[in-house]
Design a protein around this motif. Structure first.
Motif, short mmCIF file in Angstrom:
data_model
loop_
_atom_site.label_atom_id
_atom_site.label_comp_id
_atom_site.label_asym_id
_atom_site.label_seq_id
_atom_site.Cartn_x
_atom_site.Cartn_y
_atom_site.Cartn_z
N ALA A 65 -20.62 -13.50 30.69
CA ALA A 65 -20.81 -13.50 32.14
C ALA A 65 -22.05 -14.30 32.53
N LYS A 66 -23.08 -14.21 31.73
CA LYS A 66 -24.32 -14.94 32.02
C LYS A 66 -24.09 -16.45 32.02
N TYR A 67 -23.45 -16.96 30.96
CA TYR A 67 -23.28 -18.40 30.85
C TYR A 67 -22.20 -18.93 31.78
N VAL A 68 -21.21 -18.12 32.11
CA VAL A 68 -20.24 -18.52 33.12
C VAL A 68 -20.92 -18.65 34.47
N ALA A 69 -21.83 -17.71 34.78
CA ALA A 69 -22.57 -17.76 36.04
C ALA A 69 -23.47 -18.99 36.10
N LEU A 70 -23.97 -19.43 34.94
CA LEU A 70 -24.83 -20.62 34.89
C LEU A 70 -24.02 -21.91 34.82
N GLY A 71 -22.68 -21.80 34.79
CA GLY A 71 -21.83 -22.98 34.75
C GLY A 71 -21.64 -23.57 33.37
N ASP A 72 -22.03 -22.85 32.32
CA ASP A 72 -21.94 -23.34 30.94
C ASP A 72 -20.78 -22.62 30.24
N ASP A 73 -19.57 -23.06 30.52
CA ASP A 73 -18.40 -22.40 29.95
C ASP A 73 -18.25 -22.69 28.46
N VAL A 74 -18.80 -23.80 27.99
CA VAL A 74 -18.72 -24.13 26.56
C VAL A 74 -19.47 -23.09 25.74
N THR A 75 -20.69 -22.76 26.16
CA THR A 75 -21.46 -21.74 25.46
C THR A 75 -20.80 -20.38 25.56
N ALA A 76 -20.19 -20.10 26.70
CA ALA A 76 -19.48 -18.83 26.86
C ALA A 76 -18.37 -18.71 25.82
N ARG A 77 -17.65 -19.82 25.57
CA ARG A 77 -16.59 -19.77 24.56
C ARG A 77 -17.16 -19.68 23.15
N ARG A 78 -18.29 -20.33 22.90
CA ARG A 78 -18.90 -20.25 21.57
C ARG A 78 -19.34 -18.82 21.24
N THR A 79 -19.64 -18.04 22.27
CA THR A 79 -20.05 -16.66 22.06
C THR A 79 -18.98 -15.88 21.29
N LEU A 80 -17.73 -16.20 21.55
CA LEU A 80 -16.63 -15.52 20.88
C LEU A 80 -16.71 -15.71 19.37
#
Length: 544
Positions: A65-80
């Motif tokens: 949620a943090k990185y999606v809010a910051l507009g960094d969807d790539v990092t959000a996916r790497r979290t997985l």
């Protein structure tokens, strides 16, 4: 936010109702001895489950949620990926260890028949950890339905397959019937994992197509992506951020299961020391952790679903430096509107609740004990609701260690009080110690959360009106039951309770909606705004 909370709460209620109903027919199939073996397995299983990923769902949801809010969807996916690899290795090691040491563990517990039961349930440890990561990812992306549907799949398959295998294998012996029921648990986790994996793959394919369309239409997309990629955290930094949050939550998730393991040794021995026979002491402990524990956990898990649904929104607001006061007040109102009527129902009509659910599996004397235990623990529902809400607020502010410390303090109070209360009041004292644990932990956690955010709500809509209409609902229930007992004395008690419960729900719902405590128009508006915000977030992520 409103959509997520409503979806998870509704599906959570259905799932937990199925889970509560599961143990009633299971008891009728495998009997008291079988339930004893069943309860032997679950304390250690729950501890290992918490160890393998007790905090990973909330941690992944928060970071995504943090990185999606910051507009960094790539990092959000790497979290997985960063979350999944070490967790899967740990869970696989625990699965193999339990499988190899099952006979040693069951021998220490005093009954080697439980060995085959451990073998049946240990694969679910590996499945559950992967499920936790995927659920966290979906929740972080403000998609509540995949998590809720996967929970429903778990409960339905556990109910159907667990009961079928238990009955099918009963002719080979009780221990095989228990193993069959637990094999149903493992199968249910596998089915939920397959569903979430398919949903994730479908989502990725749709996103790839959208990215190609956006890239073709917007040549500046790659230029916008470059600075974000350069500033993105490394895998090591991401793992540190993820597990620095998950570790305290995991430790917190270990507290209550570990306390239950202590209870399984302490309470039974204290009862026996007071003159209760071994079989009776075991039966009383079984009532305490089985039927009554299930009823107390039902509203607690629903509250947890609501709290988890609010976590991404709170985390995003904190990351953007926004005021979270309104979101916290909304969460408080939703939780209080739910826990207050449940608390009063358990407090005033525990005999009716226990009789309606367990009359076929328990004797009259056991039902009486269960009702007394439920009445003592009723306030624990209210305290648990406050605890879950305040824990979510602290998690959003990256202070997940505070609820853990407070829960440990509450557990210490419970362990300290249990010997004295059990000696004085028998098994009722164990329920009192459990309620004290939640009261202490909730009070301390509320104090910690208040220092971070304005933990306040409308006294009228979140307390006075729910309180008044809860009492009105209880009066309606009592009046309905008494009227039916006079006008239709031949009507079974179960049907009297069902009709009374319907009257309770209708009068309560009419009261809170009619007075505006629950504003239907505002709820509909929240759903619409939540859907629009989610769509905009997805479009923004696709463009990046």
């Amino acid at each position: 936010m409103g959509k997520s909370a409503a979806a998870l709460a509704a599906i959570g209620i259905i799932a937990k109702l199925i889970g509560a109903l599961y143990r009633v027919p299971l008891t009728n199939i495998i009997g008291a001895e079988g339930m004893g073996l069943y309860q032997m397995v679950f304390p250690l299983y729950t501890v290992l489950l918490a160890f393998c990923g007790g905090g990973i769902t909330s941690a992944v949801a928060r970071v995504v949620a943090k990185y999606v809010a910051l507009g960094d969807d790539v990092t959000a996916r790497r979290t997985l990926r960063v979350a999944l690899v070490p967790l899967a290795i740990t869970a696989a090691a625990c699965t193999v260890a339990v499988a190899l040491l099952r006979n040693v563990i069951s021998s220490v517990q005093g009954n080697t028949d439980a060995g085959i039961a451990y073998l049946a349930i240990c694969p679910s440890l590996l499945f559950a950890c992967v499920i936790g990561v995927l659920r966290g990812y979906f929740q972080g992306k403000a998609q509540a339905l995949p998590s809720g549907i996967s929970q429903l799949i778990e409960q339905v398959i556990k109910l159907a397959l667990g009961l079928y295998l238990g009955k099918l294998l009963l002719s080979y012996g009780v221990k095989y019937a228990v193993a069959g029921a637990l094999l149903g648990v493992s199968a249910s986790e596998l089915a939920a994992l397959i569903y979430l994996s398919v949903r994730f793959i479908v989502m990725r394919k749709r996103r790839v197509k959208t990215v190609f369309r956006v890239a073709a239409a917007n040549a500046e997309a790659s230029a916008e992506l470059a600075p974000r990629t350069a500033n993105a955290p490394s895998d090591r930094e991401l793992m540190k951020e993820l597990y620095s949050f998950a570790l305290p939550v995991t430790l917190g998730a270990l507290v209550l299961p570990a306390t239950q393991m202590i209870d399984s040794v302490l309470v039974i021995n204290l009862l026996m020391h007071g003159g209760t026979g071994r079989a009776d002491a075991t039966a009383l402990f079984g009532l305490f952790v089985g039927p009554v524990g299930t009823l107390i956990n039902m509203p607690t898990v629903v509250v947890l679903s609501v709290a988890i649904a609010f976590l991404p929104a709170l985390t995003s607001a904190v990351a953007r430096g926004e005021d979270v006061g309104e979101k916290v007040r909304t969460a408080i109102k939703w939780i209080m509107l739910f826990v207050l009527p449940v608390t009063f129902a358990f407090l005033l009509f525990p005999d009716r609740v226990c009789s309606a659910l367990y009359s076929r599996g328990l004797t009259a004397a056991q039902l009486d004990w269960a009702a007394r235990l439920l009445r003592v623990q009723a306030l624990g529902v209210l305290y648990a609701g406050v605890l879950q809400l305040c824990t979510t607020v602290l998690q959003a502010y990256n202070k997940a260690h505070r609820p853990v410390i407070n829960l440990v303090i509450g557990a210490c109070v419970k362990v300290a009080l249990t010997p004295a209360l059990v000696r004085a009041f028998g098994i009722i004292g164990a329920s009192g110690a459990t309620t004290a644990c939640y009261a202490v932990a909730a009070t301390l956690t509320a104090r910690s959360a208040y220092k971070c955010a304005p933990i306040a709500a409308s006294v009228k809509n979140a307390l006075l009106l729910p309180l008044a209409f809860s009492l009105a609902g209880c009066a309606a229930f009592y009046g309905t039951v008494q009227t039916l007992s006079v006008l239709a004395p031949s009507m079974p008690t179960l049907w009297q309770s069902i009709i009374g419960a319907a009257t309770f729900l209708l009068s309560y719902a009419a009261g809170i909606i009619g007075t505006g405590a629950l504003d239907v128009r505002a709820a509909a508006s929240a759903l619409k705004n939540g859907r629009r915000a989610s769509e905009k977030s997805e479009q923004k992520s696709d463009k990046s």
